[in-house]
Design a protein around this motif. Sequence first.
Motif, mmCIF file in Angstrom:
data_model
loop_
_atom_site.group_PDB
_atom_site.id
_atom_site.type_symbol
_atom_site.label_atom_id
_atom_site.label_comp_id
_atom_site.label_asym_id
_atom_site.label_seq_id
_atom_site.Cartn_x
_atom_site.Cartn_y
_atom_site.Cartn_z
ATOM 1 N N SER A 78 0.736 -1.174 -0.275
ATOM 2 C CA SER A 78 0.154 -0.202 -0.177
ATOM 3 C C SER A 78 1.108 1.176 0.306
ATOM 4 N N THR A 79 1.842 0.982 0.786
ATOM 5 C CA THR A 79 2.799 2.506 0.998
ATOM 6 C C THR A 79 2.932 2.439 -1.047
ATOM 7 N N ASP A 99 -8.342 1.765 -3.994
ATOM 8 C CA ASP A 99 -8.193 0.641 -2.163
ATOM 9 C C ASP A 99 -9.428 -0.291 -2.997
ATOM 10 N N GLY A 104 -8.263 -4.374 5.680
ATOM 11 C CA GLY A 104 -7.540 -3.832 5.183
ATOM 12 C C GLY A 104 -7.178 -2.504 4.960
ATOM 13 N N SER A 106 -5.838 1.344 4.566
ATOM 14 C CA SER A 106 -4.753 1.967 4.974
ATOM 15 C C SER A 106 -4.560 3.063 3.811
ATOM 16 N N LYS A 109 -5.602 6.937 5.205
ATOM 17 C CA LYS A 109 -4.580 7.317 5.909
ATOM 18 C C LYS A 109 -3.159 7.825 4.978
ATOM 19 N N MET A 110 -2.440 6.811 4.453
ATOM 20 C CA MET A 110 -1.406 7.004 3.216
ATOM 21 C C MET A 110 -1.529 8.220 2.326
ATOM 22 N N GLU A 114 -8.224 11.047 5.736
ATOM 23 C CA GLU A 114 -8.659 9.924 6.690
ATOM 24 C C GLU A 114 -9.858 11.114 7.224
ATOM 25 N N SER A 140 -12.064 4.321 -1.705
ATOM 26 C CA SER A 140 -11.514 3.364 -0.130
ATOM 27 C C SER A 140 -13.156 2.895 0.868
ATOM 28 N N GLY A 142 -12.522 2.414 3.257
ATOM 29 C CA GLY A 142 -12.167 3.241 4.414
ATOM 30 C C GLY A 142 -12.742 4.732 4.311
ATOM 31 N N GLU A 321 3.124 7.598 6.985
ATOM 32 C CA GLU A 321 2.175 7.454 7.916
ATOM 33 C C GLU A 321 1.575 9.091 7.921
#
Length: 350
Positions: A78-79, A99, A104, A106, A109-110, A114, A140, A142, A321
């Motif tokens: 994902s990074t 995504d 999961g 992520s 955030k990356m 968010e 996503s 998310g 992060e």
Amino acid sequence: MASNGHQGEIPEDANEHCPGPQSESAGKSDSCAGCPNQEICATAPKGPDPDLVEIADRMATVKHKILVLSGKGGVGKSTFSAQLSFALAEADRQVGLLDIDICGPSIPKMLGLEGHDIHKSNLGWSPVYVESNSNLGVMSIGFMLPHPDDAVIWRGPRKNGLIKQFVKDVYWGEIDYLVVDAPPGTSDEHISIVQFLQGTGIDGAIIVTTPQQVALIDVRKEISFCRKVGIKILGVVENMSGLKQQLSDLKFSRSECGTETDATEWALNLIREKAPELFDTLVCSEIFDSSQGGAQKMCLEMGVPFLGKVPMDPQLCRAAEEGRSCFGDKSCGVSALALKGIIEKVLALE
């Protein structure tokens, strides 16, 4: 779906690994045993999934589609997807990042997204755009969770249904690249995304791994999956290929009588006094055992392209992060240089 007249959809109450109501094995395969829809699937008329036509129309405005895969979790897939998308956007390409890691996610955030919500218009679901890159849109699950700590506990059919909605209902507009960040392994999500997009033209897959054998075993399976479903392998990226960082970023400690004490200030002052030129050097360490040749040797053996190595860089981890690109940050020089070399090879495919 038998219950609502949508022939192509998989019922939410279907068994895991449902072959789909339109499959020739619908209601007849081992995975259908005990499913409440087994009888109607076995007797229902078969035909093409009507949603595939809508998906083809939606994807007609997307020039290139790239899947980012990994054999196992924790290898930095994902990074890599996030930084690949940042780089393509910074190269003046219109980019979408999808995504499909349902359990999961992520990517929000990356990308520093968010807390954002998905908006709907008469054109469909609108991607969430990165503020610093208006040509980079993201979608996503998310964005759909009321709280980022909420667990997504879904069986295969429900996950597949959401992936279909993503490719059918999201309005990307005219974009150059759609980067699809998939979960690790070769599960229902992978079969679904290939089934939904294959007729629209998938450029290929980039597979991310780490150097050690336990990761490469799973990558070989990922390569086998791509070959079985007819997806071109654009190449393999060896991530976390040794630790590289500036000496001045290191922490030092001393162990005396079983007690560890911080010695960073003492060590850096000593280096500054005795050998200041060392501050311009990189410290390198092999974190994983690559004595058997790592991903590069595996690619040679399996006849797939090797795109390059990306070192483990604490500054890249920090950028991920904090949801930002590593390319505009001079502190990420080690990883950014390696990533640029790989991304240039991807752009050369245009």
